[in-house]
Each structure stands twice: as C-alpha cells, then as structure tokens.
Design a protein around this motif. Structure first.
Motif, mmCIF file in Angstrom:
data_model
loop_
_atom_site.group_PDB
_atom_site.id
_atom_site.type_symbol
_atom_site.label_atom_id
_atom_site.label_comp_id
_atom_site.label_asym_id
_atom_site.label_seq_id
_atom_site.Cartn_x
_atom_site.Cartn_y
_atom_site.Cartn_z
ATOM 1 N N ASN A 1 0.812 -1.216 0.000
ATOM 2 C CA ASN A 1 0.000 0.000 0.000
ATOM 3 C C ASN A 1 0.846 1.267 0.000
ATOM 4 O O ASN A 1 0.407 2.312 -0.482
ATOM 5 N N GLN A 2 2.074 1.190 0.536
ATOM 6 C CA GLN A 2 2.954 2.354 0.552
ATOM 7 C C GLN A 2 3.415 2.739 -0.852
ATOM 8 O O GLN A 2 3.789 3.890 -1.095
ATOM 9 N N TYR A 3 3.400 1.770 -1.757
ATOM 10 C CA TYR A 3 3.855 2.040 -3.117
ATOM 11 C C TYR A 3 2.746 2.578 -4.012
ATOM 12 O O TYR A 3 3.001 2.948 -5.158
ATOM 13 N N MET A 4 1.543 2.604 -3.513
ATOM 14 C CA MET A 4 0.424 3.046 -4.336
ATOM 15 C C MET A 4 0.607 4.478 -4.828
ATOM 16 O O MET A 4 0.176 4.834 -5.931
ATOM 17 N N LYS A 5 1.282 5.316 -4.030
ATOM 18 C CA LYS A 5 1.453 6.709 -4.431
ATOM 19 C C LYS A 5 2.359 6.842 -5.650
ATOM 20 O O LYS A 5 2.353 7.861 -6.337
ATOM 21 N N PHE A 6 3.162 5.800 -5.931
ATOM 22 C CA PHE A 6 4.068 5.855 -7.071
ATOM 23 C C PHE A 6 3.397 5.409 -8.374
ATOM 24 O O PHE A 6 3.884 5.739 -9.453
ATOM 25 N N LEU A 7 2.341 4.619 -8.274
ATOM 26 C CA LEU A 7 1.699 4.118 -9.482
ATOM 27 C C LEU A 7 1.073 5.256 -10.265
ATOM 28 O O LEU A 7 0.546 6.206 -9.695
ATOM 29 N N GLN A 8 1.120 5.140 -11.590
ATOM 30 C CA GLN A 8 0.699 6.221 -12.473
ATOM 31 C C GLN A 8 -0.335 5.705 -13.471
ATOM 32 O O GLN A 8 -0.434 4.489 -13.714
ATOM 33 N N PRO A 9 -1.080 6.607 -14.083
ATOM 34 C CA PRO A 9 -1.971 6.168 -15.177
ATOM 35 C C PRO A 9 -1.201 5.511 -16.325
ATOM 36 O O PRO A 9 -1.775 4.721 -17.079
ATOM 37 N N ILE A 10 0.089 5.840 -16.432
ATOM 38 C CA ILE A 10 0.896 5.273 -17.509
ATOM 39 C C ILE A 10 1.407 3.879 -17.170
ATOM 40 O O ILE A 10 1.993 3.199 -18.014
#
Length: 438
Positions: A94-103
C-alpha cells in the motif's frame, strides 16, 4: 686547431621535463574537474540511472532527499512495476500506491503464503489499482490469498491483456458457478492467462475461459484437478478456444481422452505435456525399464483397423490410478493430420463405462479418403516421462506434423533407433530425448 660546434637550432625533444610537468598539471586539474557529486548530474542522467532499479530500491532512494523524492515519482520509472524480488506484504504494498501512475502498464508482485494474514488481498487494493492504473495491460499476482467469495473476477481491471495468478490460494464456496464467470465479457482483450500451481482450479472453469475471444496463451501446469471430468474439456475445445496458440498442461492428471479433446484446437502451435512428479520415482534404470515394458503391454484400445474410445461418465479420479494419467501413443497420434474413414460399428455398456468401437477404413485412393486435420500448425510439442509413448508416435509425427520445429520425448519409451529414424526424416526438427549426450 679545434673547431667549436655550434648549438643545434632544432627544438628540444617532446620528453623534456618542462612539458612533462605541464601535462601532469593538466591531468590533475582534469581529475579535479570530473569529481562530481551525484546530485550535480542532470535529471535526465539520474532518471536514466534510476530506471534500472527495482521499486523497493526506488522507495529507499526517495527517502534520501527532496530531489530524489521528486525524481522517483517520475512516471517514466513506473511503466513497469515489478515487486517480485522478494515477498511483499499487503501493508507494504500500500505504501507504493502513491508511485503508481496512469501510464503504468505492468504490475507484478509476489506474496508469502506462510503468513496468510499479511498476504490476503483486499477489495480496496483492487479498487486502488483500477483507479490509479486505468491503462494497465499486465497484472501478475503470485502466492497471495484471495477470498473468492468477496473479490470477484469483475473486481480485476478490465483493461488487462495478461493475467497471472500463479501459486495463489483461493477460498471460493460457490460450487454451482465458476469463479471466472463472465470473464470473457469483463476482459475482452485478455490474450494470456496463467494459472500455474492453482490447486483450486476446477475443470468446469474451462467452459468460461474457452469463450475469451482473444486468448492465445493458457498455462494450467500443476493444476491437479484438471483431469476430474473429460466432459468439460470436450465441450470447451469443441465450441471455444478459437485463437489459442500456447497450451501448458504439464504436471496435470490428464489422460488420452482429455488430450484428445485439446487436439481439436486448430490454432494450437505449442503444446506442453509432462507426467506429474508424484507419479514418478527414483528407481534404478532397470526397474524403470521393466515398468515401462509392463505399461506398454496395457491395452490402448487401438490397432490397425479398429479403435476404441472410452466415453467416461461420472468416474472418480482414484479409480483410474497410474494408468489413468498415462498419456499414450493414442493421444499423440491425434495430433497432426491423418487420412481415414471412421465408422461406428458397435457400442455396448460395460460395468461403469461405455465403449464405442470405430472402424477405420484406410483407402488406397487418397483422393476419396477424408483428411482428419488436427493441430495443423503445431510447432512445439513436449511430451515427457510417459512410458506409453513409443516409436509409433515418432512415426506418426514424422508423417503428419508438417510444421513441427521442436519435439521433446525425454523419459518416454522411444528407442535410440526410433529417434535416429525420426531425425533422418525430419532433419529440420530439433528433437530432445533421453539419448542426448550430456
């Protein structure tokens, strides 16, 4: 009288001490000028370095300073996010969710089945993935727990083209409906489905999967319940799998009847078959050869003019035993193409099974014969550790598998002479066997 020799007017050699001193000073100055701090590099250079790091490393670097925190969130670094270098728990994920992008096009992760509490995926996780990665094409989930009664197949992103649930455990209590119900409508662009080592996979799910319009690759290796009922395999292959090219059935309890069903898939190019490891042993070569000879004497319901095919109805898997999961020449000879006329001449009921006897009329005039063409595009065939596969399969494949490029018959009962004969007829096919020099 001595004549004084005048000094030479030619320049001094290039190895003079003064020039050496000048060059050493220039090199020292050059070294001092190239001693740059990593933060002195441009963003483009740093991004080119960071793209080779795994997500866990990017997370660690983001904590170093404000500049790295901004750089690690660059969308170009998160086109493909692969967290499988080590097991990652859901709270860490869940901590990595902020890094995920629409791309973000690919998301891969691996859990740890030892800790069920920390490796159970939630509906919130899937909702976040669908929201943040609205163009996701590839979703790889390995060794996680999935509560199938709460998380439905429609909770997965509908944009994905490749889905892998390899090694996942699932709780699903609805026996009257497949977990993949409506998958063909929800994921119309799916081309690759990997369900390796999914003990919960049941044969009736084949009916839904076979309807996926663009499915090209299906991996069901180590799905040990796959051979429980031949009826589903028969219906699925007869009316579905119109685009299937790669099929992995290794380490499954399939017999001739199921493989015979899959042999009718016209688009198939790669077929992988291997006897389950639990049915093999580490006995001496002499004992194995004796067991193979005994297996070869078992009836396979086929000879030159007559063929008998079992129509199975409600058998339990345990009643078949070792013979049940032995693929024989009968299954292999269903591949490729053949010329014959088959006519049902008799059928009768026996205890617990019905046998249909078919007559094959091989005509001398091939123009009048009907060509039965199965898997005309087969290029790769792996059939390993099945003692009832003999030279008869090699003879058939040499004659009828015109596009075959790779054949693996390791652990079967083919002979060295049979392999050499096959090579002489199909020198363009790479064949792997137990007789290869190591």
């Amino acid at each position: 009288m001595k004549i004084k020799r005048s000094k030479s007017l030619s320049p001094e050699p290039s190895s003079s001490r003064d020039i050496k001193r000048i060059k050493l000073e220039e090199i020292a100055n050059l070294n001092r000028s190239t001693s740059l701090h990593i933060l002195e590099f441009s963003d483009d250079v740093l991004l080119n370095i960071l793209k080779y790091l795994y997500p866990q490393d990017l997370m660690a670097i983001s904590l170093c300073c404000q500049r790295f925190a901004q750089l690690t969130q660059d969308r170009t670094l998160w086109r493909r996010a692969d967290f499988r270098t080590k097991p990652i728990y859901l709270e860490d994920l869940n901590q990595y969710m902020k890094f995920l992008q629409p791309i973000t096009m690919s998301l891969a992760m691996r859990g740890n089945l030892i800790s069920r509490e920390h490796s159970s995926l939630t509906q919130r996780f899937f909702n976040n993935v669908k929201t943040l990665c609205d163009q996701l094409k590839e979703l790889i989930i390995e060794e996680y727990y999935i509560n199938g009664d709460k998380i439905h197949i429609t909770d997965f992103p509908c944009t994905i083209e490749k889905l892998s649930l390899e090694g996942c455990k699932m709780n699903y209590l609805q026996s009257n409906k497949s977990y993949f119900f409506k998958m063909d409508l929800h994921m119309p662009n799916l081309t690759c489905l990997i369900l390796s080592n999914c003990e919960w996979f049941t044969p009736h799910s084949l009916l839904v999967i076979s309807k996926i319009p663009k499915l090209k690759e299906l991996r069901l290796n180590s799905c040990h319940r796959l051979g429980e009922c031949v009826a589903y395999a028969s219906l699925a292959t007869r009316f579905g799998f119109k685009t299937l090219e790669i099929l992995d059935l290794r380490d499954t309890a399939l017999g001739d009847s199921e493989v015979g069903c899959f042999s009718s898939t016209k688009t198939l190019t790669h077929l992988y078959l291997e006897c389950p490891s639990t049915w093999r042993n580490d006995e001496s070569p002499e004992v194995i050869q004796h067991r193979q000879q005994q297996a070869l004497r078992l009836p396979i319901f086929e000879d030159g003019n007559l063929a008998q095919f079992l129509v199975e109805d409600g058998f339990s898997f345990e009643n078949y035993g070792f013979q049940r999961c032995l693929i024989s020449d009968r299954a292999i000879c269903a591949l490729g193409s053949d010329i014959c006329e088959r006519e049902g001449v008799n059928s009768f009921l026996a205890p617990q099974r019905r046998i249909i006897i078919l007559r094959e009329d091989i005509r001398e005039d091939r123009r009048e014969a009907r060509r039965i063409s199965n898997n005309p595009n087969l290029k790769t065939l792996v059939v390993r550790n099945y003692p009832r596969v003999t030279n008869s399969s090699l003879i058939h494949l040499a004659l009828n598998a015109s596009r075959l490029e790779y054949l693996d018959v390791t652990g079967t009962s083919v002979t060295r002479d049979g392999v050499e004969s096959f090579k002489s007829q199909k020198n363009n096919v790479k064949i792997v066997s137990s007789f290869d020099e190591t």
